[in-house]
Enzyme design. Structure first.
Site, PDB file in Angstrom:
ATOM      1  N   TYR A  24     -15.133  -3.631  15.831  1.00 17.84           N
ATOM      2  CA  TYR A  24     -14.628  -4.355  16.998  1.00 17.84           C
ATOM      3  C   TYR A  24     -15.064  -3.649  18.303  1.00 17.84           C
ATOM      4  N   THR A  48       6.069   2.883  12.960  1.00 15.57           N
ATOM      5  CA  THR A  48       4.644   3.148  13.206  1.00 15.57           C
ATOM      6  C   THR A  48       4.430   3.756  14.594  1.00 15.57           C
ATOM      7  N   ASP A  49       3.337   4.508  14.728  1.00 13.97           N
ATOM      8  CA  ASP A  49       3.000   5.055  16.057  1.00 13.97           C
ATOM      9  C   ASP A  49       2.634   3.945  17.050  1.00 13.97           C
ATOM     10  N   GLU A  50       2.307   2.732  16.510  1.00 13.82           N
ATOM     11  CA  GLU A  50       1.888   1.652  17.421  1.00 13.82           C
ATOM     12  C   GLU A  50       2.999   1.220  18.362  1.00 13.82           C
ATOM     13  N   TYR A  52       2.571  -7.581  16.220  1.00 14.14           N
ATOM     14  CA  TYR A  52       2.992  -6.684  15.130  1.00 14.14           C
ATOM     15  C   TYR A  52       3.787  -5.503  15.681  1.00 14.14           C
ATOM     16  N   SER A  53       3.189  -4.775  16.640  1.00 16.58           N
ATOM     17  CA  SER A  53       3.873  -3.547  17.091  1.00 16.58           C
ATOM     18  C   SER A  53       5.146  -3.868  17.855  1.00 16.58           C
ATOM     19  N   THR A  61       4.168 -10.993  -1.105  1.00 15.81           N
ATOM     20  CA  THR A  61       3.287 -11.757  -0.216  1.00 15.81           C
ATOM     21  C   THR A  61       1.845 -11.471  -0.644  1.00 15.81           C
ATOM     22  N   PHE A 113       0.824  -1.222   0.000  1.00 16.10           N
ATOM     23  CA  PHE A 113       0.000   0.000   0.000  1.00 16.10           C
ATOM     24  C   PHE A 113       0.860   1.274   0.000  1.00 16.10           C
ATOM     25  N   SER A 156       7.145  -6.310  17.096  1.00 18.18           N
ATOM     26  CA  SER A 156       8.174  -6.596  16.086  1.00 18.18           C
ATOM     27  C   SER A 156       8.683  -5.296  15.459  1.00 18.18           C
ATOM     28  N   LYS A 157       7.779  -4.322  15.267  1.00 13.52           N
ATOM     29  CA  LYS A 157       8.205  -3.032  14.708  1.00 13.52           C
ATOM     30  C   LYS A 157       9.096  -2.284  15.709  1.00 13.52           C
ATOM     31  N   ILE A 186      13.452  -9.679   1.829  1.00 18.67           N
ATOM     32  CA  ILE A 186      14.457  -8.897   2.584  1.00 18.67           C
ATOM     33  C   ILE A 186      15.237  -9.773   3.576  1.00 18.67           C
TER      34      ILE A 186
HETATM   35  P1  NAD Z   1       1.396  -3.660   3.212  1.00 15.98           P
HETATM   36  O1  NAD Z   1       1.106  -4.882   4.002  1.00 15.98           O
HETATM   37  O2  NAD Z   1       0.344  -3.080   2.335  1.00 15.98           O
HETATM   38  O3  NAD Z   1       2.672  -3.928   2.285  1.00 15.98           O
HETATM   39  C1  NAD Z   1       3.798  -4.612   2.729  1.00 15.98           C
HETATM   40  C2  NAD Z   1       4.633  -4.976   1.505  1.00 15.98           C
HETATM   41  O4  NAD Z   1       5.824  -5.629   1.971  1.00 15.98           O
HETATM   42  C3  NAD Z   1       3.934  -5.944   0.545  1.00 15.98           C
HETATM   43  O5  NAD Z   1       4.119  -5.524  -0.789  1.00 15.98           O
HETATM   44  C4  NAD Z   1       4.637  -7.279   0.795  1.00 15.98           C
HETATM   45  O6  NAD Z   1       4.665  -8.124  -0.347  1.00 15.98           O
HETATM   46  C5  NAD Z   1       6.041  -6.802   1.166  1.00 15.98           C
HETATM   47  N1  NAD Z   1       6.765  -7.781   1.978  1.00 15.98           N
HETATM   48  C6  NAD Z   1       6.324  -8.447   3.074  1.00 15.98           C
HETATM   49  N2  NAD Z   1       7.287  -9.282   3.527  1.00 15.98           N
HETATM   50  C7  NAD Z   1       8.371  -9.104   2.721  1.00 15.98           C
HETATM   51  C8  NAD Z   1       9.665  -9.665   2.688  1.00 15.98           C
HETATM   52  N3  NAD Z   1      10.046 -10.576   3.588  1.00 15.98           N
HETATM   53  N4  NAD Z   1      10.518  -9.253   1.734  1.00 15.98           N
HETATM   54  C9  NAD Z   1      10.147  -8.338   0.800  1.00 15.98           C
HETATM   55  N5  NAD Z   1       8.916  -7.789   0.777  1.00 15.98           N
HETATM   56  C10 NAD Z   1       8.043  -8.159   1.729  1.00 15.98           C
HETATM   57  O7  NAD Z   1       1.915  -2.601   4.266  1.00 15.98           O
HETATM   58  P2  NAD Z   1       1.722  -1.011   4.314  1.00 15.98           P
HETATM   59  O8  NAD Z   1       0.451  -0.701   4.977  1.00 15.98           O
HETATM   60  O9  NAD Z   1       2.025  -0.452   2.990  1.00 15.98           O
HETATM   61  O10 NAD Z   1       2.888  -0.630   5.323  1.00 15.98           O
HETATM   62  C11 NAD Z   1       4.203  -0.366   4.849  1.00 15.98           C
HETATM   63  C12 NAD Z   1       5.088  -0.049   6.028  1.00 15.98           C
HETATM   64  O11 NAD Z   1       4.600   1.085   6.716  1.00 15.98           O
HETATM   65  C13 NAD Z   1       5.178  -1.163   7.057  1.00 15.98           C
HETATM   66  O12 NAD Z   1       6.498  -1.245   7.508  1.00 15.98           O
HETATM   67  C14 NAD Z   1       4.242  -0.708   8.168  1.00 15.98           C
HETATM   68  O13 NAD Z   1       4.687  -1.215   9.397  1.00 15.98           O
HETATM   69  C15 NAD Z   1       4.392   0.791   8.087  1.00 15.98           C
HETATM   70  N6  NAD Z   1       3.243   1.593   8.517  1.00 15.98           N
HETATM   71  C16 NAD Z   1       2.007   1.362   7.988  1.00 15.98           C
HETATM   72  C17 NAD Z   1       0.940   2.193   8.348  1.00 15.98           C
HETATM   73  C18 NAD Z   1      -0.440   2.007   7.781  1.00 15.98           C
HETATM   74  O14 NAD Z   1      -1.364   2.676   8.226  1.00 15.98           O
HETATM   75  N7  NAD Z   1      -0.646   1.156   6.799  1.00 15.98           N
HETATM   76  C19 NAD Z   1       1.146   3.237   9.258  1.00 15.98           C
HETATM   77  C20 NAD Z   1       2.430   3.432   9.785  1.00 15.98           C
HETATM   78  C21 NAD Z   1       3.466   2.619   9.392  1.00 15.98           C
HETATM   79  O1  DAU Z   2      -1.154   3.171  13.522  1.00 10.94           O
HETATM   80  C1  DAU Z   2      -0.432   2.720  12.409  1.00 10.94           C
HETATM   81  C2  DAU Z   2      -0.849   1.307  12.084  1.00 10.94           C
HETATM   82  O2  DAU Z   2      -2.145   1.388  11.485  1.00 10.94           O
HETATM   83  C3  DAU Z   2       0.114   0.573  11.166  1.00 10.94           C
HETATM   84  O3  DAU Z   2       1.349   0.409  11.832  1.00 10.94           O
HETATM   85  C4  DAU Z   2      -0.440  -0.806  10.764  1.00 10.94           C
HETATM   86  O4  DAU Z   2       0.418  -1.417   9.824  1.00 10.94           O
HETATM   87  C5  DAU Z   2      -1.809  -0.602  10.154  1.00 10.94           C
HETATM   88  O5  DAU Z   2      -2.379  -1.862   9.848  1.00 10.94           O
HETATM   89  C6  DAU Z   2      -2.721   0.173  11.103  1.00 10.94           C
HETATM   90  O6  DAU Z   2      -3.014  -0.636  12.274  1.00 10.94           O
HETATM   91  P1  DAU Z   2      -4.479  -0.653  12.925  1.00 10.94           P
HETATM   92  O7  DAU Z   2      -4.631  -1.886  13.701  1.00 10.94           O
HETATM   93  O8  DAU Z   2      -4.771   0.640  13.597  1.00 10.94           O
HETATM   94  O9  DAU Z   2      -5.357  -0.695  11.559  1.00 10.94           O
HETATM   95  P2  DAU Z   2      -6.643  -1.526  11.150  1.00 10.94           P
HETATM   96  O10 DAU Z   2      -7.116  -0.957   9.845  1.00 10.94           O
HETATM   97  O11 DAU Z   2      -6.430  -2.987  11.230  1.00 10.94           O
HETATM   98  O12 DAU Z   2      -7.690  -1.124  12.269  1.00 10.94           O
HETATM   99  C7  DAU Z   2      -8.028   0.213  12.521  1.00 10.94           C
HETATM  100  C8  DAU Z   2      -8.980   0.224  13.698  1.00 10.94           C
HETATM  101  O13 DAU Z   2     -10.229  -0.350  13.274  1.00 10.94           O
HETATM  102  C9  DAU Z   2      -8.519  -0.627  14.866  1.00 10.94           C
HETATM  103  O14 DAU Z   2      -8.906   0.016  16.078  1.00 10.94           O
HETATM  104  C10 DAU Z   2      -9.284  -1.931  14.709  1.00 10.94           C
HETATM  105  C11 DAU Z   2     -10.575  -1.493  14.061  1.00 10.94           C
HETATM  106  N1  DAU Z   2     -11.206  -2.481  13.139  1.00 10.94           N
HETATM  107  C12 DAU Z   2     -10.422  -3.013  12.152  1.00 10.94           C
HETATM  108  C13 DAU Z   2     -10.959  -3.933  11.275  1.00 10.94           C
HETATM  109  C14 DAU Z   2     -10.096  -4.525  10.185  1.00 10.94           C
HETATM  110  C15 DAU Z   2     -12.545  -2.809  13.266  1.00 10.94           C
HETATM  111  O15 DAU Z   2     -13.246  -2.293  14.168  1.00 10.94           O
HETATM  112  N2  DAU Z   2     -13.072  -3.721  12.404  1.00 10.94           N
HETATM  113  C16 DAU Z   2     -12.344  -4.316  11.423  1.00 10.94           C
HETATM  114  O16 DAU Z   2     -12.890  -5.166  10.673  1.00 10.94           O
END
Ligand code: NAD
Ligand code: DAU
Length: 352
Positions: A217, A135-137, A160-161, A37, A12, A163-164, A61
């Protein structure tokens, strides 16, 4: 010409970043490595796949040989590490892959970059930098008041958080021990095009459009701080260019909203613009996430003051752009919600 090694660029935020950079600059070269993945999708990169400044390599990676070879064959200036297992719910079901990819994968990238960039003992080629996308998590959960600062102690709760947070500490150790040139960014929840529909916003859009229930949730009053993905990409660009080596930057837009309000906003848009039979009766309060963090809220003061970053997109504009993007890309949604996703969805939500 600067060469960026972007990892996880088929996901994403990574794909949005690759597109943002190639649209903005003619003098950057991007090498995107992704193991593809379930979350990685090369369709996201269709608009840039023929750009001469873009190259894709399928690699993990965690694969030492593959990563070293990429550094040997290319003059990399910057590493931007997006690659991760990113979904909290999946980490609760299966933590192991999160530690492997997010911690060991990060260590592998650091080792390879250090080896390639070293020109003496703890001295590196001029101008190189490693950016860890965190991430802020990692800060845990807030009460009703206050915000996460860069100095807030790490207190992650989910696999998840944690590991980050572990990865962040390894990156920090590389700076403290080897003077390795790095930054860490910690961003709040992103939304926008190409987000995989396991995450709240695209899941609710997809379910509402197909008249499926909207699984909120617990009480739905958990708060997240939403940022439009393009504003995140802009911040990352600024940190790579001007971030002070060794520093952490929080990224967020002071845009906190309870989950149930996000769901209601999506329902209202779809009801008013697409299908007036969609309404709040679709909301279903389901069993809460284990260890669910109650509130996230970022104070982005440091990145604003030091680098002049600010979020340009209001939530009202960003959410409309996002819903419209999904409406215009129903085939994309159909493709990513077939196969693995269906099994995941049934397993995850039939229990709730
Ligand atoms: P995502 O899950 O959409 O994408 C992750 C990508 O990493 C995928 O393309 C996947 O194929 C690739 N990947 C996974 N394992 C791999 C490996 N071993 N080697 C190579 N590629 C691999 O994630 P995202 O939401 O785009 O998040 C990207 C980064 O930003 C992550 O590090 C996440 O922790 C961080 N982040 C996400 C958010 C959010 O709201 N989505 C917020 C803050 C930080
Ligand atoms: O804060 C940054 C993080 O945001 C990133 O580090 C993560 O990679 C990203 O996945 C995201 O984590 P969250 O757990 O906050 O995102 P998610 O979209 O899974 O959930 C957002 C909120 O919505 C959370 O409080 C859980 C709730 N939720 C989520 C889903 C999927 C629901 O209530 N119902 C649902 O079906």
């Amino acid at each position: 010409m600067k060469t960026y090694l972007v990892t996880g660029g088929a996901g994403f935020i990574g794909s949005n970043f690759v597109i943002y950079m190639l649209n903005k600059y003619d003098d950057v070269k991007i090498i995107n490595i992704d193991s593809l993945t379930y979350a990685g999708n090369l369709e996201n990169l269709k608009s840039v796949e023929n750009n001469p400044n873009y190259k894709f390599i399928q690699a993990d990676i965690c694969d030492k040989n593959a990563i070293n070879e990429i550094f040997e064959n290319n003059d990399i200036d910057y590493v931007v590490n997006f690659a991760a297992e990113s979904h909290v719910d999946r980490s609760i079901e299966n933590p192991e892959i999160f530690v492997k990819t997010n911690v060991l994968g990060t260590l592998n990238l650091l080792c390879a970059a250090k080896k390639a960039w070293s020109v003496g003992d703890d001295v590196y080629r001029n101008g190189v930098k490693y950016l860890q996308i965190s991430t802020d998590e990692v800060y845990g959960s807030l009460g009703p008041d206050g915000y996460f600062l860069e100095t807030t102690p790490l207190d992650p709760h989910s696999p998840y958080s944690s590991s980050k947070a572990s990865a962040d500490l390894v990156v920090k150790a590389y700076f403290d021990t080897y003077k390795f040139p790095m930054n860490i960014t910690r961003c709040s929840n992103n939304y926008g095009p190409f987000q995989f529909p396991e995450k709240l916003i695209p899941l609710m859009i997809n379910n509402a459009l197909s008249h499926k229930s909207l699984p909120v949730y617990g009480d739905g009053m958990q708060i997240r701080d939403w940022l439009f993905v393009e504003d995140h990409c802009k911040a990352i660009d600024m940190v790579i260019r001007d971030g002070k080596i060794g520093e952490v930057y929080n990224i967020g837009g002071h845009n906190e909203r309870p989950n149930v309000k996000i769901v209601e906003t999506i329902i209202d848009y779809i009801k008013n613009n697409v299908d007036d039979s969609v309404d709040k009766h679709l909301i279903k309060h389901v069993e809460d996430r284990k260890g669910h963090d109650r509130r996230y809220g970022i104070a982005p003061d440091k990145i604003k003051e030091d680098l002049g970053w600010y979020p340009e997109t209001t939530f009202e504009v960003g959410i409309q752009k996002t819903i419209k993007w999904y409406l215009d890309n129903m085939d994309w949604m159909k493709n990513v919600t077939s196969g693995e996703y269906q099994k995941y969805y049934e397993k995850m939500y039939s229990k709730k």
